[in-house]
Write a protein that holds these residues in place. Structure first.
Motif, PDB file in Angstrom:
ATOM      1  N   VAL A  63       0.856  -1.189   0.000  1.00  0.00           N
ATOM      2  CA  VAL A  63       0.000   0.000   0.000  1.00  0.00           C
ATOM      3  C   VAL A  63       0.893   1.241   0.000  1.00  0.00           C
ATOM      4  O   VAL A  63       1.771   1.388   0.850  1.00  0.00           O
ATOM      5  CB  VAL A  63      -0.917   0.020   1.239  1.00  0.00           C
ATOM      6  N   ASP A  64       0.649   2.130  -0.939  1.00  0.00           N
ATOM      7  CA  ASP A  64       1.390   3.384  -1.022  1.00  0.00           C
ATOM      8  C   ASP A  64       0.434   4.535  -1.266  1.00  0.00           C
ATOM      9  O   ASP A  64      -0.563   4.392  -1.976  1.00  0.00           O
ATOM     10  CB  ASP A  64       2.423   3.358  -2.164  1.00  0.00           C
ATOM     11  N   ALA A  80       7.249   2.633   9.201  1.00  0.00           N
ATOM     12  CA  ALA A  80       5.815   2.880   9.373  1.00  0.00           C
ATOM     13  C   ALA A  80       5.591   3.843  10.534  1.00  0.00           C
ATOM     14  O   ALA A  80       6.511   4.194  11.278  1.00  0.00           O
ATOM     15  CB  ALA A  80       5.080   1.569   9.626  1.00  0.00           C
ATOM     16  N   SER A  81       4.346   4.249  10.714  1.00  0.00           N
ATOM     17  CA  SER A  81       3.980   5.134  11.820  1.00  0.00           C
ATOM     18  C   SER A  81       2.555   4.806  12.250  1.00  0.00           C
ATOM     19  O   SER A  81       1.867   3.984  11.634  1.00  0.00           O
ATOM     20  CB  SER A  81       4.072   6.601  11.401  1.00  0.00           C
ATOM     21  N   SER A  82       2.088   5.492  13.290  1.00  0.00           N
ATOM     22  CA  SER A  82       0.731   5.259  13.796  1.00  0.00           C
ATOM     23  C   SER A  82      -0.339   5.734  12.816  1.00  0.00           C
ATOM     24  O   SER A  82      -1.528   5.443  13.005  1.00  0.00           O
ATOM     25  CB  SER A  82       0.543   5.963  15.143  1.00  0.00           C
ATOM     26  N   ALA A  83       0.061   6.464  11.760  1.00  0.00           N
ATOM     27  CA  ALA A  83      -0.908   6.876  10.741  1.00  0.00           C
ATOM     28  C   ALA A  83      -1.258   5.728   9.795  1.00  0.00           C
ATOM     29  O   ALA A  83      -2.232   5.804   9.054  1.00  0.00           O
ATOM     30  CB  ALA A  83      -0.365   8.064   9.947  1.00  0.00           C
ATOM     31  N   ASP A  84      -0.447   4.677   9.794  1.00  0.00           N
ATOM     32  CA  ASP A  84      -0.720   3.492   8.966  1.00  0.00           C
ATOM     33  C   ASP A  84      -1.632   2.556   9.759  1.00  0.00           C
ATOM     34  O   ASP A  84      -1.472   2.412  10.973  1.00  0.00           O
ATOM     35  CB  ASP A  84       0.590   2.784   8.617  1.00  0.00           C
ATOM     36  N   TYR A  85      -2.563   1.890   9.073  1.00  0.00           N
ATOM     37  CA  TYR A  85      -3.506   1.074   9.839  1.00  0.00           C
ATOM     38  C   TYR A  85      -4.214   0.052   8.962  1.00  0.00           C
ATOM     39  O   TYR A  85      -4.220   0.136   7.734  1.00  0.00           O
ATOM     40  CB  TYR A  85      -4.554   1.960  10.520  1.00  0.00           C
ATOM     41  N   LEU A  86      -4.837  -0.917   9.656  1.00  0.00           N
ATOM     42  CA  LEU A  86      -5.841  -1.822   9.094  1.00  0.00           C
ATOM     43  C   LEU A  86      -7.088  -1.639   9.941  1.00  0.00           C
ATOM     44  O   LEU A  86      -7.013  -1.640  11.176  1.00  0.00           O
ATOM     45  CB  LEU A  86      -5.367  -3.271   9.166  1.00  0.00           C
ATOM     46  N   ARG A  87      -8.252  -1.494   9.280  1.00  0.00           N
ATOM     47  CA  ARG A  87      -9.505  -1.260  10.012  1.00  0.00           C
ATOM     48  C   ARG A  87     -10.620  -2.071   9.369  1.00  0.00           C
ATOM     49  O   ARG A  87     -10.699  -2.184   8.143  1.00  0.00           O
ATOM     50  CB  ARG A  87      -9.863   0.224   9.993  1.00  0.00           C
ATOM     51  N   ASP A  95      -1.469   3.560   4.054  1.00  0.00           N
ATOM     52  CA  ASP A  95      -0.106   4.063   4.214  1.00  0.00           C
ATOM     53  C   ASP A  95      -0.281   5.576   4.187  1.00  0.00           C
ATOM     54  O   ASP A  95      -0.245   6.202   3.128  1.00  0.00           O
ATOM     55  CB  ASP A  95       0.772   3.565   3.072  1.00  0.00           C
ATOM     56  N   ALA A  96      -0.535   6.145   5.356  1.00  0.00           N
ATOM     57  CA  ALA A  96      -1.085   7.502   5.402  1.00  0.00           C
ATOM     58  C   ALA A  96      -0.100   8.560   5.872  1.00  0.00           C
ATOM     59  O   ALA A  96      -0.474   9.704   6.062  1.00  0.00           O
ATOM     60  CB  ALA A  96      -2.318   7.522   6.313  1.00  0.00           C
TER      61      ALA A  96
END
Length: 524
Positions: A416-417, A450-457, A505-506
């Motif tokens: 994811v980009d 990565a950072s906390s802005a990246d996620y799976l929901r 990937d935010a």
């Protein structure tokens, strides 16, 4: 439990030499293993849906402790690494497990010029790619018999393993019990075991429960702080540790016993597992630390006295056990095993999707996705890695729902980009009655960029929207590892709902991969 003076954990033990040893034991008939039938729906964390754990008899646990005491008494007063009392302890535990139908292996290693042993016991069945381990160190210090440290944990997990056999448990996850050698020498046995697994075998271990000193005379009720909710010390465990913590806390809350967090400080055999990113947890009743006045108010006992006044001393005998603490912790172990191994109570399937056929999931349903690559798709994923596994093959069958299925020319070729990618299920008509439970397998993998802005929901959308899973990134490598979760969706009874999945990937460019498999809704 390892003394504070010793180093916290070793990730390399150049001095260890491997062999596999079959130890002599008295021959006994093997119980027939349980039949392994069709796959059962997983229900990690859904204690209200799993089969009830049996009560573990504290008398039976204490009978094992009496035998360990007798072994120590007959062998120079201890059961320490390299001493005959330790080998006799391994034979005692192994004899019970073999008779109950476990598949046992004794792994030998060398440390300090002496041979040490790990005893590994596998229960037949369960998903071999989703292994829940339950461990305790079996060795004592040379000063004494080590009945609380750590005969207590060893006996409690032994009686739990025997309860697994007596009940014929058929778990969704594969169950593996372990009794570690040379913990008192610096976590030598568990470190040797973890370091000598292949990368594939390590990836199969999705949780490790550790029980070290569970019957301290002046007991506290500590649970390893998987989510770092106490905000101190060594920080949280690997992703999945918080689920273990929550399940154990649920047990103690259910019997009205308050718990407090204890840090992953590297003093016991969870150390090598969390060093490799494997979720861990467990209970602990205290060692040489002193009980505070606040803790005495919380749990009873004596303020200003050590939790275990016989810690690493000759007086750590069968008289050095708090029966109430041992009983509660033994039952907590069984509760955690039955719950986390996902032995589900019967339920009627309402809707399921293993993605082996196309059922109408819609990518980018709101036409608002911003990701430039790694869009969700139903596909046959290619395994990728970049130091750690970043994309796995499907959990079951050939297909899953994955962010960019193709392996590509590198691990980052199809991740994811550039933002968010989403996918939505077809409409699902839910019945109007009963308890409705949604379960599914998932992983989120990323590298340390990565950072906390990246996620799976994952959300359920009906007349309202409910978020049933959110996993956020961190600035650390997170290996892809299938986990299973479940959620009560009874609030949507009688509605037509859709499952909405998104990954992002935010923040700055980072390698992010995610997948979903084995979606199931049941009614009970």
């Amino acid at each position: 439990m390892l003394h504070l003076r010793r180093s916290r954990r070793r990730t390399t033990l150049a001095s260890l030499a491997a062999t596999l040893l079959v130890l002599p034991i008295t021959a006994s008939a093997h119980a027939a293993p349980p039949a392994t039938g069709a796959a059962r729906p997983a229900a990690h964390g859904a204690a209200d849906r799993v089969l009830a754990a049996p009560d573990i008899s504290v008398a039976a646990v204490k009978a094992h402790l009496a035998q360990l005491q007798s072994i120590a008494t007959a062998n120079g007063g201890n059961r320490a690494h390299g001493r005959p009392g330790y080998l006799a302890s391994v034979n005692y535990v192994r004899g019970h497990l073999d008779a109950a139908g476990f598949s046992t292996t004794v792994q030998s290693f060398t440390y300090g010029g002496a041979t040490g042993y790990n005893l590994i016991a596998d229960w037949p069945g369960g998903d071999a790619n989703d292994v829940l381990m339950v461990g305790a160190h079996l060795d004592s210090v040379t000063a004494g018999a080590g009945i609380n440290d750590n005969g207590s944990g060893s006996a409690a997990i032994l009686e739990t393993a025997l309860a697994v056999a007596r009940t014929g448990l058929v778990p969704d996850r594969h169950l593996r019990f372990a009794w570690w050698g040379a913990e008192e020498q610096g976590l030598r046995g568990s470190t040797y075991y973890v370091n000598n697994l292949s990368a594939a075998a390590r990836a199969q271990i999705t949780g490790h429960l550790n029980f070290d000193m569970v019957g301290s005379p002046n007991a506290g009720y500590f649970v390893y702080d998987g989510d770092n909710s106490d905000g101190t010390g060594a920080g949280p465990g690997p992703a999945g540790s918080a689920e273990i913590e929550s399940v154990i806390e649920d047990y103690f809350a259910g019997i009205g016993v308050p718990t407090r967090g204890t840090d992953f400080d590297g003093r016991s055999d969870y150390g090598p597992f969390i060093a490799r990113g494997i979720p861990a947890g467990g209970t602990f009743t205290g060692a040489e630390g002193t009980k505070t006045s606040a803790q005495a108010t919380l749990w009873g006992g004596t303020a200003g006295a050590r939790f275990d006044p016989c810690y690493h001393a000759a007086c750590d005998t069968t008289g050095n056990i708090n029966d109430t603490a041992l009983d509660r912790n033994s039952d907590a172990i069984a509760y955690a095993v039955w719950t986390l191994a996902a032995a589900p109570a019967p339920g009627t399937p309402v809707w399921s999707d293993g993605f082996e056929t196309a059922t109408g999931w819609t990518p980018n349903p709101s036409t608002a996705d911003t990701a430039t690559s790694g869009a969700w798709e139903r596909g046959t994923p290619g395994a990728t890695s970049s130091g750690v596994a970043t994309q796995l093959t499907a959990r079951t069958g050939a297909y899953d729902l994955v962010t960019g299925a193709a392996a590509g020319s590198s691990a980052g070729a199809g991740d994811v980009d550039g933002g968010i990618t989403s996918v939505r299920s077809p409409a699902i008509a839910l019945p109007s009655s009963g308890t409705l439970t949604l379960s599914f397998a998932y992983y989120l993998a990323h590298l340390n960029n990565a950072s906390s802005a990246d996620y799976l929901r994952v959300r359920v959308v009906g007349s309202t929207t409910s978020t049933v899973l959110t996993v956020t990134g961190t600035a650390a490598n997170r290996a892809a590892s299938w986990a299973v979760t479940s959620a009560d969706v009874s609030a949507f009874a009688g509605q037509s709902v859709r499952i909405l999945v998104d990954a992002a990937d935010a923040s700055t460019a980072s390698l992010v991969e995610a997948a979903i498999d084995d979606v199931l809704i049941t009614q009970s």
